[in-house]
Design a protein around this motif. Structure first.
Motif, mmCIF file in Angstrom:
data_model
loop_
_atom_site.group_PDB
_atom_site.id
_atom_site.type_symbol
_atom_site.label_atom_id
_atom_site.label_comp_id
_atom_site.label_asym_id
_atom_site.label_seq_id
_atom_site.Cartn_x
_atom_site.Cartn_y
_atom_site.Cartn_z
ATOM 1 N N MET A 3 0.997 -1.148 0.011
ATOM 2 C CA MET A 3 -0.142 -0.083 0.004
ATOM 3 C C MET A 3 1.033 1.182 -0.017
ATOM 4 O O MET A 3 2.205 1.281 0.451
ATOM 5 N N HIS A 4 0.057 2.435 -0.543
ATOM 6 C CA HIS A 4 1.095 3.799 -0.657
ATOM 7 C C HIS A 4 0.684 4.569 0.432
ATOM 8 O O HIS A 4 -0.710 4.779 0.643
ATOM 9 N N ILE A 5 1.484 4.928 1.455
ATOM 10 C CA ILE A 5 1.270 5.686 2.368
ATOM 11 C C ILE A 5 1.397 7.416 1.998
ATOM 12 O O ILE A 5 2.589 7.606 1.573
ATOM 13 N N HIS A 114 -6.403 10.077 -3.485
ATOM 14 C CA HIS A 114 -7.746 9.173 -3.416
ATOM 15 C C HIS A 114 -8.378 8.750 -4.572
ATOM 16 O O HIS A 114 -9.429 8.121 -4.399
ATOM 17 N N MET A 115 -7.616 9.011 -5.684
ATOM 18 C CA MET A 115 -7.957 8.155 -7.154
ATOM 19 C C MET A 115 -7.056 7.464 -7.535
ATOM 20 O O MET A 115 -7.175 6.487 -8.594
ATOM 21 N N LEU A 116 -6.232 6.794 -6.560
ATOM 22 C CA LEU A 116 -5.062 5.882 -7.065
ATOM 23 C C LEU A 116 -5.713 4.501 -7.428
ATOM 24 O O LEU A 116 -5.288 3.652 -8.189
ATOM 25 N N HIS A 117 -6.919 4.275 -6.762
ATOM 26 C CA HIS A 117 -7.515 3.108 -6.815
ATOM 27 C C HIS A 117 -8.200 3.003 -8.414
ATOM 28 O O HIS A 117 -8.527 1.690 -8.799
ATOM 29 N N TYR A 118 -8.242 4.005 -9.251
ATOM 30 C CA TYR A 118 -8.499 4.012 -10.722
ATOM 31 C C TYR A 118 -7.309 3.426 -11.375
ATOM 32 O O TYR A 118 -7.540 3.022 -12.693
ATOM 33 N N ILE A 119 -6.085 3.311 -10.969
ATOM 34 C CA ILE A 119 -4.939 2.726 -11.740
ATOM 35 C C ILE A 119 -4.513 1.334 -11.254
ATOM 36 O O ILE A 119 -4.310 1.012 -10.244
ATOM 37 N N LYS A 120 -4.462 0.607 -12.425
ATOM 38 C CA LYS A 120 -4.072 -0.840 -12.321
ATOM 39 C C LYS A 120 -2.330 -0.675 -12.445
ATOM 40 O O LYS A 120 -2.200 -0.818 -13.680
ATOM 41 N N MET A 121 -1.702 -0.850 -11.321
ATOM 42 C CA MET A 121 -0.227 -0.817 -11.455
ATOM 43 C C MET A 121 0.158 -2.254 -12.405
ATOM 44 O O MET A 121 1.170 -1.907 -12.705
ATOM 45 N N SER A 122 -0.424 -3.256 -11.979
ATOM 46 C CA SER A 122 0.182 -4.348 -12.846
ATOM 47 C C SER A 122 -0.256 -4.405 -14.394
ATOM 48 O O SER A 122 0.146 -5.141 -14.922
ATOM 49 N N ASN A 123 -1.050 -3.532 -14.815
ATOM 50 C CA ASN A 123 -1.243 -3.475 -16.180
ATOM 51 C C ASN A 123 0.045 -2.858 -16.969
ATOM 52 O O ASN A 123 0.663 -2.047 -16.472
ATOM 53 N N PRO A 124 0.363 -4.009 -18.204
ATOM 54 C CA PRO A 124 1.583 -3.420 -18.796
ATOM 55 C C PRO A 124 1.258 -2.168 -19.526
ATOM 56 O O PRO A 124 2.377 -1.358 -19.702
ATOM 57 N N ASP A 125 0.358 -1.741 -19.775
ATOM 58 C CA ASP A 125 0.127 -0.541 -20.262
ATOM 59 C C ASP A 125 -0.158 0.829 -19.539
ATOM 60 O O ASP A 125 -1.201 1.796 -19.635
ATOM 61 N N VAL A 126 0.157 0.749 -18.136
ATOM 62 C CA VAL A 126 -0.507 1.572 -17.207
ATOM 63 C C VAL A 126 0.024 2.986 -17.222
ATOM 64 O O VAL A 126 -0.900 3.817 -17.169
ATOM 65 N N VAL A 140 4.961 13.049 -17.171
ATOM 66 C CA VAL A 140 4.377 13.256 -15.722
ATOM 67 C C VAL A 140 3.805 12.094 -15.104
ATOM 68 O O VAL A 140 4.000 12.070 -13.882
ATOM 69 N N VAL A 141 3.146 11.354 -15.756
ATOM 70 C CA VAL A 141 2.580 9.880 -15.294
ATOM 71 C C VAL A 141 3.519 9.098 -14.649
ATOM 72 O O VAL A 141 3.685 8.769 -13.652
ATOM 73 N N CYS A 142 4.874 8.943 -15.443
ATOM 74 C CA CYS A 142 5.922 8.320 -14.975
ATOM 75 C C CYS A 142 6.172 8.612 -13.521
ATOM 76 O O CYS A 142 6.805 7.676 -12.836
ATOM 77 N N LYS A 143 6.498 9.874 -13.361
ATOM 78 C CA LYS A 143 7.090 10.785 -12.316
ATOM 79 C C LYS A 143 6.109 10.263 -11.164
ATOM 80 O O LYS A 143 6.845 10.002 -10.001
ATOM 81 N N ARG A 144 4.728 10.450 -11.462
ATOM 82 C CA ARG A 144 4.009 10.154 -10.300
ATOM 83 C C ARG A 144 3.957 8.935 -9.807
ATOM 84 O O ARG A 144 3.915 8.414 -8.574
ATOM 85 N N LEU A 145 3.749 8.064 -10.877
ATOM 86 C CA LEU A 145 3.749 6.304 -10.625
ATOM 87 C C LEU A 145 4.956 5.934 -9.742
ATOM 88 O O LEU A 145 5.032 5.129 -9.202
ATOM 89 N N THR A 146 6.311 6.602 -10.269
ATOM 90 C CA THR A 146 7.640 6.478 -9.737
ATOM 91 C C THR A 146 7.448 6.629 -8.321
ATOM 92 O O THR A 146 7.960 5.949 -7.325
ATOM 93 N N GLN A 147 7.011 7.973 -7.930
ATOM 94 C CA GLN A 147 6.758 8.595 -6.569
ATOM 95 C C GLN A 147 5.946 7.190 -5.834
ATOM 96 O O GLN A 147 6.402 7.216 -4.704
ATOM 97 N N LEU A 152 5.515 2.666 -1.343
ATOM 98 C CA LEU A 152 4.836 1.500 -1.079
ATOM 99 C C LEU A 152 5.348 0.734 0.193
ATOM 100 O O LEU A 152 6.671 0.445 0.285
ATOM 101 N N VAL A 153 4.684 0.415 0.831
ATOM 102 C CA VAL A 153 5.006 -0.291 2.099
ATOM 103 C C VAL A 153 4.005 -1.576 2.428
ATOM 104 O O VAL A 153 3.086 -1.420 1.768
ATOM 105 N N SER A 154 4.651 -2.784 2.787
ATOM 106 C CA SER A 154 4.071 -3.887 3.243
ATOM 107 C C SER A 154 2.611 -3.563 4.012
ATOM 108 O O SER A 154 2.947 -2.821 4.926
#
Length: 159
Positions: A3-5, A114-126, A140-147, A152-154
Motif C-alpha cells: 500500500m502507498h502511504i 484518493h484516486m489511485l484505485h483507478y490505476i491498475k499498477m500491474s497493467n503493462p500499459d499502465v 508526468v504519469v511516469c514521475k507520479r507512478l515512480t513516486q 509502497l510499504v507492506s
C-alpha cells in the motif's frame, strides 16, 4: 499486499479536493476545477496564475497541447491555493522553493491519492492508460507512478 502511504502534502491535496466534491478523474478537467474553485480561465502565451483578494485567474499557454496544459494548470493552481506573494517581488530563493513545491503539488493534484484505485499498477500499459484517464503527458504519469512505487510499504496483515 502493498500500500502507498501518502505524504502530509499529498493528504492535504486529497482532502481539499474531497471537500470540494472532487472524487473522480473526469472531475479534474480544467473547466470543472475552475468552476468549483471559482477561478477565471484564459488562454495566453504562457501559463501564469493571478490572485487579488478573492479573485483568482489562471492563464494557460495556448501553444501547449491539452495534456501539457492539464499539468501546467495544476502547477498554477498549487501556487494560487498554497502560496502568497507576488513572485516578481519575492527573493529568488523563495521563488525557487515555491516553484519546487508547486511542481510537486501539481503531481498530487493531477493524480490525487484518493484516486489511485483507478490505476491498475500491474497493467503493462499502465502509463498510457493513466495518461489518457487523467489527461496528462506520459512523462508526468511516469514521475507520479515512480513516486508512488517508491513509497509502497507492506500492508500489515490484520488477523
Amino acid at each position: 499486499e502493498m500500500m502507498h502511504i501518502p505524504t502530509p502534502e499529498e493528504s492535504r491535496v486529497s482532502k481539499l479536493l474531497e471537500e470540494y466534491g472532487i472524487f473522480h478523474p473526469w472531475q479534474l478537467q480544467i473547466e470543472y476545477v475552475c468552476n468549483v474553485f471559482d477561478i477565471d480561465l484564459e488562454m495566453g502565451l504562457s501559463s501564469t496564475g493571478f490572485c487579488y483578494m478573492d479573485y483568482k485567474m489562471i492563464t494557460l499557454n495556448k501553444r501547449k497541447n491539452e495534456k501539457q496544459r492539464q499539468f501546467e494548470f495544476f502547477h498554477e493552481l498549487a501556487h494560487l491555493l498554497f502560496h502568497s506573494g507576488d513572485q516578481d517581488k519575492l527573493p529568488e530563493n523563495i521563488v525557487h522553493v515555491q516553484e519546487w513545491q508547486a511542481s510537486r503539488l501539481a503531481l498530487y493534484f493531477s493524480i490525487p491519492y484518493h484516486m489511485l484505485h483507478y490505476i491498475k499498477m500491474s497493467n503493462p500499459d499502465v502509463i498510457q492508460e493513466t495518461s489518457n484517464l487523467f489527461n496528462l503527458p506520459e512523462d508526468v504519469v511516469c514521475k507520479r507512478l515512480t513516486q508512488i512505487k517508491n513509497n509502497l510499504v507492506s500492508k500489515p496483515i490484520v488477523v
